[in-house]
Design a protein around this motif. Sequence first.
Motif, mmCIF file in Angstrom:
data_model
loop_
_atom_site.group_PDB
_atom_site.id
_atom_site.type_symbol
_atom_site.label_atom_id
_atom_site.label_comp_id
_atom_site.label_asym_id
_atom_site.label_seq_id
_atom_site.Cartn_x
_atom_site.Cartn_y
_atom_site.Cartn_z
ATOM 1 N N ALA A 22 29.086 -3.761 -6.648
ATOM 2 C CA ALA A 22 27.988 -2.856 -6.293
ATOM 3 C C ALA A 22 26.736 -3.646 -5.908
ATOM 4 O O ALA A 22 26.035 -3.277 -4.955
ATOM 5 C CB ALA A 22 27.685 -1.908 -7.455
ATOM 6 N N VAL A 23 26.449 -4.719 -6.608
ATOM 7 C CA VAL A 23 25.292 -5.560 -6.277
ATOM 8 C C VAL A 23 25.485 -6.172 -4.891
ATOM 9 O O VAL A 23 24.554 -6.181 -4.079
ATOM 10 C CB VAL A 23 25.070 -6.658 -7.346
ATOM 11 C CG1 VAL A 23 24.112 -7.732 -6.851
ATOM 12 C CG2 VAL A 23 24.547 -6.051 -8.638
ATOM 13 N N ARG A 25 27.259 -4.965 -2.382
ATOM 14 C CA ARG A 25 27.071 -3.894 -1.392
ATOM 15 C C ARG A 25 25.589 -3.579 -1.213
ATOM 16 O O ARG A 25 25.105 -3.422 -0.089
ATOM 17 C CB ARG A 25 27.810 -2.620 -1.829
ATOM 18 C CG ARG A 25 29.275 -2.596 -1.512
ATOM 19 C CD ARG A 25 29.872 -1.212 -1.733
ATOM 20 N NE ARG A 25 29.566 -0.601 -3.011
ATOM 21 C CZ ARG A 25 30.236 -0.809 -4.147
ATOM 22 N NH1 ARG A 25 31.265 -1.622 -4.158
ATOM 23 N NH2 ARG A 25 29.880 -0.199 -5.256
ATOM 24 N N THR A 26 24.868 -3.510 -2.324
ATOM 25 C CA THR A 26 23.436 -3.199 -2.275
ATOM 26 C C THR A 26 22.673 -4.301 -1.554
ATOM 27 O O THR A 26 21.793 -4.025 -0.736
ATOM 28 C CB THR A 26 22.887 -2.977 -3.700
ATOM 29 O OG1 THR A 26 23.620 -1.910 -4.304
ATOM 30 C CG2 THR A 26 21.412 -2.645 -3.676
ATOM 31 N N GLU A 27 23.006 -5.549 -1.833
ATOM 32 C CA GLU A 27 22.351 -6.664 -1.153
ATOM 33 C C GLU A 27 22.596 -6.609 0.350
ATOM 34 O O GLU A 27 21.667 -6.831 1.134
ATOM 35 C CB GLU A 27 22.847 -8.003 -1.705
ATOM 36 C CG GLU A 27 22.277 -8.344 -3.058
ATOM 37 C CD GLU A 27 22.830 -9.653 -3.616
ATOM 38 O OE1 GLU A 27 23.827 -10.199 -3.071
ATOM 39 O OE2 GLU A 27 22.270 -10.136 -4.598
ATOM 40 N N GLU A 29 23.222 -3.944 2.156
ATOM 41 C CA GLU A 29 22.443 -2.816 2.675
ATOM 42 C C GLU A 29 20.964 -3.180 2.762
ATOM 43 O O GLU A 29 20.308 -2.902 3.760
ATOM 44 C CB GLU A 29 22.642 -1.584 1.781
ATOM 45 C CG GLU A 29 21.967 -0.326 2.281
ATOM 46 C CD GLU A 29 20.521 -0.164 1.834
ATOM 47 O OE1 GLU A 29 19.703 0.345 2.621
ATOM 48 O OE2 GLU A 29 20.199 -0.575 0.707
ATOM 49 N N LEU A 30 20.435 -3.819 1.741
ATOM 50 C CA LEU A 30 19.017 -4.166 1.721
ATOM 51 C C LEU A 30 18.670 -5.203 2.786
ATOM 52 O O LEU A 30 17.576 -5.172 3.348
ATOM 53 C CB LEU A 30 18.589 -4.660 0.338
ATOM 54 C CG LEU A 30 18.534 -3.604 -0.753
ATOM 55 C CD1 LEU A 30 18.224 -4.248 -2.102
ATOM 56 C CD2 LEU A 30 17.514 -2.527 -0.427
ATOM 57 N N ALA A 94 17.084 1.089 -5.290
ATOM 58 C CA ALA A 94 18.425 0.552 -5.078
ATOM 59 C C ALA A 94 18.863 -0.356 -6.222
ATOM 60 O O ALA A 94 20.049 -0.373 -6.594
ATOM 61 C CB ALA A 94 18.481 -0.218 -3.759
ATOM 62 N N MET A 95 17.935 -1.098 -6.800
ATOM 63 C CA MET A 95 18.285 -2.063 -7.839
ATOM 64 C C MET A 95 18.189 -1.512 -9.262
ATOM 65 O O MET A 95 18.761 -2.080 -10.182
ATOM 66 C CB MET A 95 17.393 -3.304 -7.708
ATOM 67 C CG MET A 95 17.569 -4.048 -6.390
ATOM 68 S SD MET A 95 19.268 -4.550 -6.026
ATOM 69 C CE MET A 95 19.497 -5.860 -7.196
#
Length: 151
Positions: A22-23, A25-27, A29-30, A94-95
Amino acid sequence: MTEPLEKRLEKAMAELQAAQDAVARTERELRSASFSVLSSDRAVRATAGPQGELTGIEFLENKYRDMSPQELAASVLEAASAARLKMNRHVMKAMAPFAEPSSNVPELKGFELDWERIFGPEVLREDDEDASRGGPATPAWRDALGDEGED
């Protein structure tokens, strides 16, 4: 009766792997995120990139031609600050889930992030869109100008 240690460890490892995925994927996206904001006088649009950096400025409808240098500077600063703030809030939202305690593994308590220290106090203030519902507010760029349109 408590779960055997092996089962708890297996759950913790599975949750850790899911969190790492998940981290990542979030990175991703960010890294590609950006936010554009229009100044309150609608003369300038500023865009902030993934690290809050200014990535674009647009002067709209030739309004800048009728503005004093101080007014134009104030419009640019207002739009740039608002775009950066939107990006900071996006990163924070997001985080935030990664700092929360684990529901499956009680030993993983989560951790506290000091968003104010990271991004500054404005990131925790009421969102401008929410504040505008309460009534008209003085545009931020006006604060930068003196009584006679000079700083």
